[in-house]
Design a protein around this motif. Sequence first.
Motif, PDB file in Angstrom:
ATOM      1  N   ALA C 157       0.832  -1.203   0.000  1.00  0.00           N
ATOM      2  CA  ALA C 157       0.000   0.000   0.000  1.00  0.00           C
ATOM      3  C   ALA C 157       0.865   1.251   0.000  1.00  0.00           C
ATOM      4  O   ALA C 157       0.547   2.254  -0.637  1.00  0.00           O
ATOM      5  CB  ALA C 157      -0.921  -0.009   1.222  1.00  0.00           C
ATOM      6  N   ARG C 158       1.968   1.150   0.734  1.00  0.00           N
ATOM      7  CA  ARG C 158       2.870   2.300   0.788  1.00  0.00           C
ATOM      8  C   ARG C 158       3.715   2.411  -0.476  1.00  0.00           C
ATOM      9  O   ARG C 158       4.414   3.400  -0.651  1.00  0.00           O
ATOM     10  CB  ARG C 158       3.826   2.142   1.978  1.00  0.00           C
ATOM     11  CG  ARG C 158       3.244   2.536   3.315  1.00  0.00           C
ATOM     12  CD  ARG C 158       4.375   2.593   4.343  1.00  0.00           C
ATOM     13  NE  ARG C 158       3.943   1.996   5.591  1.00  0.00           N
ATOM     14  CZ  ARG C 158       4.261   0.773   5.991  1.00  0.00           C
ATOM     15  NH1 ARG C 158       5.030   0.019   5.218  1.00  0.00           N
ATOM     16  NH2 ARG C 158       3.797   0.314   7.132  1.00  0.00           N
ATOM     17  N   GLY C 159       3.732   1.374  -1.299  1.00  0.00           N
ATOM     18  CA  GLY C 159       4.539   1.397  -2.497  1.00  0.00           C
ATOM     19  C   GLY C 159       5.977   0.982  -2.263  1.00  0.00           C
ATOM     20  O   GLY C 159       6.822   1.076  -3.153  1.00  0.00           O
ATOM     21  N   GLU C 160       6.286   0.467  -1.050  1.00  0.00           N
ATOM     22  CA  GLU C 160       7.660   0.044  -0.777  1.00  0.00           C
ATOM     23  C   GLU C 160       8.001  -1.238  -1.502  1.00  0.00           C
ATOM     24  O   GLU C 160       9.155  -1.533  -1.775  1.00  0.00           O
ATOM     25  CB  GLU C 160       7.854  -0.171   0.724  1.00  0.00           C
ATOM     26  CG  GLU C 160       7.842   1.095   1.545  1.00  0.00           C
ATOM     27  CD  GLU C 160       7.911   0.800   3.044  1.00  0.00           C
ATOM     28  OE1 GLU C 160       8.900   1.205   3.668  1.00  0.00           O
ATOM     29  OE2 GLU C 160       6.982   0.153   3.569  1.00  0.00           O
ATOM     30  N   VAL C 161       6.984  -2.035  -1.737  1.00  0.00           N
ATOM     31  CA  VAL C 161       7.188  -3.337  -2.344  1.00  0.00           C
ATOM     32  C   VAL C 161       6.177  -3.486  -3.466  1.00  0.00           C
ATOM     33  O   VAL C 161       4.999  -3.133  -3.292  1.00  0.00           O
ATOM     34  CB  VAL C 161       6.981  -4.446  -1.296  1.00  0.00           C
ATOM     35  CG1 VAL C 161       6.852  -5.792  -1.961  1.00  0.00           C
ATOM     36  CG2 VAL C 161       8.126  -4.432  -0.288  1.00  0.00           C
ATOM     37  N   PRO C 162       6.619  -3.954  -4.629  1.00  0.00           N
ATOM     38  CA  PRO C 162       5.679  -4.109  -5.742  1.00  0.00           C
ATOM     39  C   PRO C 162       4.698  -5.245  -5.450  1.00  0.00           C
ATOM     40  O   PRO C 162       5.035  -6.219  -4.797  1.00  0.00           O
ATOM     41  CB  PRO C 162       6.589  -4.461  -6.916  1.00  0.00           C
ATOM     42  CG  PRO C 162       7.789  -5.083  -6.300  1.00  0.00           C
ATOM     43  CD  PRO C 162       7.980  -4.395  -4.973  1.00  0.00           C
ATOM     44  N   ALA C 163       3.483  -5.094  -5.957  1.00  0.00           N
ATOM     45  CA  ALA C 163       2.461  -6.109  -5.742  1.00  0.00           C
ATOM     46  C   ALA C 163       2.643  -7.213  -6.758  1.00  0.00           C
ATOM     47  O   ALA C 163       2.285  -7.062  -7.917  1.00  0.00           O
ATOM     48  CB  ALA C 163       1.066  -5.504  -5.839  1.00  0.00           C
ATOM     49  N   ASP C 164       3.223  -8.323  -6.295  1.00  0.00           N
ATOM     50  CA  ASP C 164       3.331  -9.480  -7.187  1.00  0.00           C
ATOM     51  C   ASP C 164       1.943 -10.017  -7.443  1.00  0.00           C
ATOM     52  O   ASP C 164       1.147 -10.205  -6.533  1.00  0.00           O
ATOM     53  CB  ASP C 164       4.176 -10.580  -6.515  1.00  0.00           C
ATOM     54  CG  ASP C 164       5.633 -10.457  -6.928  1.00  0.00           C
ATOM     55  OD1 ASP C 164       5.937  -9.521  -7.698  1.00  0.00           O
ATOM     56  OD2 ASP C 164       6.449 -11.264  -6.459  1.00  0.00           O
ATOM     57  N   GLY C 165       1.692 -10.293  -8.715  1.00  0.00           N
ATOM     58  CA  GLY C 165       0.334 -10.708  -9.039  1.00  0.00           C
ATOM     59  C   GLY C 165      -0.013 -12.093  -8.539  1.00  0.00           C
ATOM     60  O   GLY C 165      -1.083 -12.327  -7.982  1.00  0.00           O
ATOM     61  N   ASP C 166       0.920 -13.043  -8.706  1.00  0.00           N
ATOM     62  CA  ASP C 166       0.577 -14.442  -8.464  1.00  0.00           C
ATOM     63  C   ASP C 166       0.320 -14.713  -6.974  1.00  0.00           C
ATOM     64  O   ASP C 166       1.171 -14.464  -6.119  1.00  0.00           O
ATOM     65  CB  ASP C 166       1.745 -15.325  -8.952  1.00  0.00           C
ATOM     66  CG  ASP C 166       1.372 -16.790  -8.945  1.00  0.00           C
ATOM     67  OD1 ASP C 166       0.250 -17.104  -8.486  1.00  0.00           O
ATOM     68  OD2 ASP C 166       2.207 -17.594  -9.389  1.00  0.00           O
TER      69      ASP C 166
END
Lengths: 220, 220, 220, 220
Positions: C157-166
């Motif tokens: 949510a903070r954008g620190e870590v990319p949202a992996d789709g799988d």
Amino acid sequence: MAPTPQPATQPATPPAPHRAKGRPRSAAADRAILDATREALAELGWGGLTMGDVAVRAGVAKTTLYRRWPSKNELVVDAVASLFDELEIADRGSLRADIADVVAQFADLLARPESQAALLALFAEGSRDPQLRRRIREHIVDPQKRLVHEGLAHAVARGEVPADGDATAIAEQIDIIFDTIAGAVEHRMLVIGEPADPVWINRFIDLLLNQGLVSGCPGC
Amino acid sequence: MAPTPQPATQPATPPAPHRAKGRPRSAAADRAILDATREALAELGWGGLTMGDVAVRAGVAKTTLYRRWPSKNELVVDAVASLFDELEIADRGSLRADIADVVAQFADLLARPESQAALLALFAEGSRDPQLRRRIREHIVDPQKRLVHEGLAHAVARGEVPADGDATAIAEQIDIIFDTIAGAVEHRMLVIGEPADPVWINRFIDLLLNQGLVSGCPGC
Amino acid sequence: MAPTPQPATQPATPPAPHRAKGRPRSAAADRAILDATREALAELGWGGLTMGDVAVRAGVAKTTLYRRWPSKNELVVDAVASLFDELEIADRGSLRADIADVVAQFADLLARPESQAALLALFAEGSRDPQLRRRIREHIVDPQKRLVHEGLAHAVARGEVPADGDATAIAEQIDIIFDTIAGAVEHRMLVIGEPADPVWINRFIDLLLNQGLVSGCPGC
Amino acid sequence: MAPTPQPATQPATPPAPHRAKGRPRSAAADRAILDATREALAELGWGGLTMGDVAVRAGVAKTTLYRRWPSKNELVVDAVASLFDELEIADRGSLRADIADVVAQFADLLARPESQAALLALFAEGSRDPQLRRRIREHIVDPQKRLVHEGLAHAVARGEVPADGDATAIAEQIDIIFDTIAGAVEHRMLVIGEPADPVWINRFIDLLLNQGLVSGCPGC
DNA sequence: ACTTAAACGAGACGGTACGTCGGGTCTTGCG
DNA sequence: CGCAAGACCCGACGTACCGTCTCGTTTAAGT
């Protein structure tokens, strides 16, 4: 009863000195072990006596114990048997006095705690081990019958008692007398735990010599 | 002698029902244990008797044994004491017959291997444990004096024996007689290991009743 | 993990109130037992903990224990599991701060002696009892993965870590992260016995977030 | 870890030959006991392991066990410690490969049932016994840090990792790395009970070497 | 209030393992 | 070869917990 050499039972009379090879057994060890056994027996009783403890008291290795005696039984028999060698009967002038004297000696012996513990322990083991019982009879009990034998001889010599002719009858008579005297003292001291003091001894001899149960000997 | 409740010794007469909490002790276990003890004692003797073995024979856990009796001693006292309850004296018409009868009963009892082992083991332990000796006296030995007491009463009634007035004198007389009879049989059977057969009993009573040591009762 | 009713496992959703006949189980006893278990566990460890002792501490009969839990295992699992319910992850503004916070909470929990003894005892038993191990996973370990899950969600949510789709990839990622964080703290505190103080936590997160092993991240 | 001489802890270097009196202890017994312990541990686990059983398996008397090790703890520490001597780190050309290799070795070791049971049992006991925990650290855990040390040296030599000058900083770094690697594998295998297969190892090293949590290393 | 049935405390029960102790044997090295 | 030292195998000891089983006694819900 002498220390039993384990592997080779030496003959009673060693005519050939049998030049022992190697280091001879220490006589001091024998004495120390028997003394330690009697001491431990008096303190701890048969059940509490341990071979290891005897070895320590005697300042000796356990091996040395087992080299001489094959088990606790034989060791204790040896340790105790000698106590009985001291009993003697003296001619005190009358049958009554002679009996009183030897009963008092026996009572003195049984008054020692180690004698009580040792004898009862032996008797107890003997009830399960016929061999041991035989050894007890032969080495400890039966030898004391000489006291009755001699006492009776004195009485006959004094004319207090008629000389029964039959030898086997006399032997059986001695057995009964011995059973009775020994048994009464044993029961009094070992079973009941009461002292066999002069008063008791007197009354006992009264009973034995007819002034007792049916005093006056009315219809006998 | 009843199984000894370990933690709380209840009074002889429990007027308060003592509302027992928890599961009550199994009476069947008590019986099984005592029976097993007597059995094992007869087979193996005191030394060979193991608590574990008794437990197995009784079909009971070792803990159940220890919950009731704190040691071999107490267990065996209990197991053995009951054997002596069966001795009885009957009025057989004469003092001699009465004595012969009760001696024979006693001899029968001591002829059982378990009695021998048990009694001697107890006596041996008793020599080291005054408390145990007291328990042996109170629960096993002294109760049998009733036999002498009753026998003597019969004899007095028959006129065979004069009625001594003094009560304490009689008591001491009973003690001596009991020591002598019991001791002789014990010595014969437990120490010597010979049977007290009718012949021996007869000779012994001869000795006891004056036809013995100084037969003819010459100067008594 | 709620106290397990022994004879009848009630359904998860008790629609029928099952009108209980008889006396209902004491809720106070439940609490007292679990408290006593934790206390005893901290004092004595798994090996020293006895059911009888727990019963005494809880002021309860042993039967009452066994009526609720079939064995030591289940009792201790229940007693310990609740300790872990208190762990929470708060959004502290950055991934590093979130991790530091939850690691500190975990360290605080493992700093209690009863937690150490209880957890290690459970793990040890679990190595021999697959069922127990499964119960440990399901009731104690796995539930804490929610912390990683939520922490990761915050970071995304903070954008620190990319949202992996799988989704499954994320699940596996969470497992690894959880193994690493939990394992490091466990090793530090349970095996080595050293505290996981703020300094250690900082260095550990350094390692975890790339300022560690290959600081400067040269060729990654 | 050598068998611990019980009565007299001899110095590490016995310059005085300590002329041993009496029969020397059997080295064969030592070996047989340790082997039997490992075997029983694997089969039965800590809780199921019985000193009596170990003695029987080793063909040895129970007393012989207790003469050497005072308790289960010490015996199992000795029996297990040696298992860890086999871990080695080889220069496989890259940091990643080196780590993967040693982690795989550790995983193999922990895959053996006896290692799991033994280690967890030790750790559990250690949580209550600071001395035991110290012995575990010194004899089992800390010695393995050499692996990290050597691996790091290889990486520096290869230029994969810069040589940090400060020695204490390096030591602390090694501690953290070791805690993390060891802890992750321990948690995976001992707590969770899942295998640390190559896939898991790869993901774990990804995390450790920055291709993990914040892959791409965006803002670090 | 009365019934009823389960929960409860207490503690005995059959087991299993414990760690110790003593018996009797064997194995060293020294004298 | 005797001897002290002490390790060895064996088996019983008495204890501690285990988990189960009776007991007699609450205690609440349902009548």
